[in-house]
Design a protein around this motif. Structure first.
Motif, PDB file in Angstrom:
ATOM      1  N   LYS A  60      49.066  38.884  39.252  1.00 52.28           N
ATOM      2  CA  LYS A  60      47.602  38.935  39.286  1.00 52.28           C
ATOM      3  C   LYS A  60      46.966  39.095  37.908  1.00 52.28           C
ATOM      4  O   LYS A  60      45.899  38.536  37.650  1.00 52.28           O
ATOM      5  N   TRP A  61      47.595  39.858  37.019  1.00 50.79           N
ATOM      6  CA  TRP A  61      46.917  40.260  35.789  1.00 50.79           C
ATOM      7  C   TRP A  61      46.867  39.130  34.760  1.00 50.79           C
ATOM      8  O   TRP A  61      47.577  39.129  33.758  1.00 50.79           O
ATOM      9  N   THR A  62      46.000  38.183  35.033  1.00 51.66           N
ATOM     10  CA  THR A  62      45.649  37.169  34.040  1.00 51.66           C
ATOM     11  C   THR A  62      44.310  37.562  33.425  1.00 51.66           C
ATOM     12  O   THR A  62      43.609  38.447  33.947  1.00 51.66           O
ATOM     13  N   ASN A  63      43.936  36.929  32.333  1.00 56.55           N
ATOM     14  CA  ASN A  63      42.642  37.218  31.730  1.00 56.55           C
ATOM     15  C   ASN A  63      41.506  36.944  32.706  1.00 56.55           C
ATOM     16  O   ASN A  63      40.521  37.703  32.770  1.00 56.55           O
ATOM     17  N   GLU A  64      41.642  35.879  33.484  1.00 59.15           N
ATOM     18  CA  GLU A  64      40.587  35.524  34.441  1.00 59.15           C
ATOM     19  C   GLU A  64      40.467  36.594  35.521  1.00 59.15           C
ATOM     20  O   GLU A  64      39.357  36.982  35.905  1.00 59.15           O
ATOM     21  N   TYR A  65      41.615  37.079  36.003  1.00 55.70           N
ATOM     22  CA  TYR A  65      41.584  38.114  37.043  1.00 55.70           C
ATOM     23  C   TYR A  65      40.968  39.407  36.514  1.00 55.70           C
ATOM     24  O   TYR A  65      40.147  40.040  37.186  1.00 55.70           O
ATOM     25  N   LEU A  66      41.367  39.814  35.309  1.00 54.88           N
ATOM     26  CA  LEU A  66      40.839  41.044  34.738  1.00 54.88           C
ATOM     27  C   LEU A  66      39.327  40.952  34.516  1.00 54.88           C
ATOM     28  O   LEU A  66      38.598  41.922  34.720  1.00 54.88           O
ATOM     29  N   ARG A  67      38.865  39.780  34.091  1.00 53.76           N
ATOM     30  CA  ARG A  67      37.415  39.594  33.924  1.00 53.76           C
ATOM     31  C   ARG A  67      36.684  39.759  35.255  1.00 53.76           C
ATOM     32  O   ARG A  67      35.641  40.406  35.333  1.00 53.76           O
ATOM     33  N   GLU A  68      37.237  39.161  36.300  1.00 55.12           N
ATOM     34  CA  GLU A  68      36.580  39.211  37.603  1.00 55.12           C
ATOM     35  C   GLU A  68      36.637  40.606  38.207  1.00 55.12           C
ATOM     36  O   GLU A  68      35.665  41.085  38.803  1.00 55.12           O
ATOM     37  N   LYS A  69      37.785  41.272  38.029  1.00 52.59           N
ATOM     38  CA  LYS A  69      38.006  42.564  38.675  1.00 52.59           C
ATOM     39  C   LYS A  69      37.327  43.718  37.937  1.00 52.59           C
ATOM     40  O   LYS A  69      36.644  44.549  38.547  1.00 52.59           O
ATOM     41  N   VAL A  70      37.511  43.770  36.617  1.00 53.42           N
ATOM     42  CA  VAL A  70      37.023  44.928  35.847  1.00 53.42           C
ATOM     43  C   VAL A  70      36.377  44.502  34.531  1.00 53.42           C
ATOM     44  O   VAL A  70      36.263  45.314  33.606  1.00 53.42           O
ATOM     45  N   GLY A  71      35.953  43.238  34.433  1.00 47.03           N
ATOM     46  CA  GLY A  71      35.413  42.757  33.165  1.00 47.03           C
ATOM     47  C   GLY A  71      34.206  43.516  32.676  1.00 47.03           C
ATOM     48  O   GLY A  71      34.002  43.668  31.468  1.00 47.03           O
ATOM     49  N   SER A  72      33.391  44.043  33.578  1.00 49.08           N
ATOM     50  CA  SER A  72      32.178  44.753  33.166  1.00 49.08           C
ATOM     51  C   SER A  72      32.424  46.221  32.841  1.00 49.08           C
ATOM     52  O   SER A  72      31.526  46.906  32.334  1.00 49.08           O
ATOM     53  N   LYS A  73      33.622  46.710  33.132  1.00 47.53           N
ATOM     54  CA  LYS A  73      33.924  48.121  32.869  1.00 47.53           C
ATOM     55  C   LYS A  73      33.948  48.391  31.372  1.00 47.53           C
ATOM     56  O   LYS A  73      34.545  47.649  30.598  1.00 47.53           O
ATOM     57  N   VAL A  74      33.299  49.462  30.947  1.00 48.33           N
ATOM     58  CA  VAL A  74      33.286  49.868  29.547  1.00 48.33           C
ATOM     59  C   VAL A  74      34.454  50.819  29.311  1.00 48.33           C
ATOM     60  O   VAL A  74      34.592  51.836  30.003  1.00 48.33           O
ATOM     61  N   ILE A  75      35.298  50.476  28.338  1.00 49.92           N
ATOM     62  CA  ILE A  75      36.497  51.255  28.058  1.00 49.92           C
ATOM     63  C   ILE A  75      36.550  51.625  26.583  1.00 49.92           C
ATOM     64  O   ILE A  75      35.789  51.108  25.769  1.00 49.92           O
ATOM     65  N   SER A  76      37.485  52.523  26.248  1.00 52.21           N
ATOM     66  CA  SER A  76      37.681  52.949  24.858  1.00 52.21           C
ATOM     67  C   SER A  76      38.628  51.991  24.164  1.00 52.21           C
ATOM     68  O   SER A  76      39.723  51.717  24.672  1.00 52.21           O
ATOM     69  N   VAL A  77      38.210  51.496  22.996  1.00 55.22           N
ATOM     70  CA  VAL A  77      38.985  50.507  22.256  1.00 55.22           C
ATOM     71  C   VAL A  77      39.144  50.956  20.809  1.00 55.22           C
ATOM     72  O   VAL A  77      38.176  51.382  20.172  1.00 55.22           O
ATOM     73  N   ALA A  78      40.358  50.885  20.289  1.00 52.54           N
ATOM     74  CA  ALA A  78      40.630  51.208  18.883  1.00 52.54           C
ATOM     75  C   ALA A  78      40.478  49.950  18.040  1.00 52.54           C
ATOM     76  O   ALA A  78      40.949  48.884  18.422  1.00 52.54           O
ATOM     77  N   ILE A  79      39.821  50.090  16.878  1.00 55.85           N
ATOM     78  CA  ILE A  79      39.616  48.957  15.983  1.00 55.85           C
ATOM     79  C   ILE A  79      40.071  49.341  14.576  1.00 55.85           C
ATOM     80  O   ILE A  79      39.704  50.386  14.056  1.00 55.85           O
TER      81      ILE A  79
END
Length: 301
Positions: A60-79
């Motif tokens: 299931k975990w393709t980029n398209e699936y992740l966008r549809e499932k949780v794409g709008s979720k705001v998460i912590s990202v290291a840069i």
């Protein structure tokens, strides 16, 4: 002092003879009791194939699936500007800038659709999968049953990592039994047994002054570094800035040594410079559906 050096070197050699030059593979999840006897008790790492092949996430975990499932979720990202988190830069030990952004934005950056002026890495721990992306837990098991049975407890944290090839974690040691499962792509590890600790120039990351190491040409520089955090300027470049708060009093630095003479922390008259003679144990690649079990070893990923 010569006897101390010889015994430490001999201990390291014996550990490498005991562990071998590669990490063993198991073809299926083990019986919990046998796993504790053969791997946890002896403190030996292993790679288990097909350990999570029944998880829906693998398909299931393709980029398209992740966008549809949780794409709008705001998460912590290291840069970071170069992909190296928690690493030495000049006279500072620099930690990544932590930014809040949607998972869709992270995927856009990784696919080259969006520019951020640095390397993004979803690497926040403290059970970030359960805290920030609980919608994905139905695609996997919340714990690994045979491991929970072997240890007699549920996991303290379940983490979600997402990064590109240029995202690197510096050498460190975790004080937990660790299981790494690759859902997509591959991950490279470098593992060192605890007996190699006297040969690794490492310090206490809990101290406000951080002892670390940095390669300068053919020499390895060991010293005391001020903590800093990357901050992105208006023009997109990233600079290390000191954390907000009073500056700690300076501590004396450690003199430089040659790249094959690494010093132990603390008093220099207790253990003399040691020459690294043991080969490193490495897992070159961990592939999809394979699970690495690691027991308190120093590692870099």
């Amino acid at each position: 002092m010569e006897s101390v050096r010889e015994r430490l070197i001999r201990l390291s050699e014996e550990a490498h003879d005991y562990l071998g030059q590669s990490v063993p593979f198991l073809d299926a999840p083990p019986d919990p009791l046998l796993f504790y006897r053969d791997w946890i008790g002896p403190n030996r790492p292993c790679i288990i194939r097909n350990a999570c092949s029944h998880w829906p996430a693998l398909n299931k975990w393709t980029n398209e699936y992740l966008r549809e499932k949780v794409g709008s979720k705001v998460i912590s990202v290291a840069i970071t500007p170069n992909g190296y988190a928690d690493a030495v830069l000049g006279d500072r030990f620099v930690m990544p800038e932590e930014r809040q952004m949607s998972l869709s934005s992270v995927l856009d950056i990784m696919e080259g659709k969006m520019k951020v002026g640095g390397v993004v890495y979803v690497q926040k721990q403290c059970s970030n999968l359960l805290q920030e992306l609980p919608e994905l837990t139905s695609d996997m098991e919340p714990h690994v049953p045979w491991m929970s049975t072997a240890l007699g407890k549920l996991p303290d944290a379940v983490n979600f990592w997402l990064g590109e090839a240029s995202a690197v974690t510096s050498m460190h040691k975790d004080h937990y039994e660790n299981l790494f499962c690759v859902i997509s792509g591959e991950k490279q590890f470098l593992l060192l047994p605890p007996t190699d600790r006297p040969f690794i120039p490492y310090g206490n990351h809990g101290n406000p002054h951080l002892t670390a190491h940095c390669i300068h040409g053919n020499h390895l520089q060991e010293g005391v570094y001020q903590p800093a955090v990357y901050h992105q300027r208006d023009d997109g470049a990233m600079d290390p800035h000191r954390p907000v708060g009073p500056r700690p009093d300076p501590l004396p630095s450690v003199p430089a040594g040659s790249s094959n003479q690494l010093h132990r922390e603390g008093r220099r008259d207790v253990v003399p410079p040691l020459t690294v003679v043991s080969p490193r144990q490495a897992v070159t690649r961990l592939h999809r559906s394979e699970l690495l079990v690691r027991h308190g070893l120093r590692h870099q990923v």
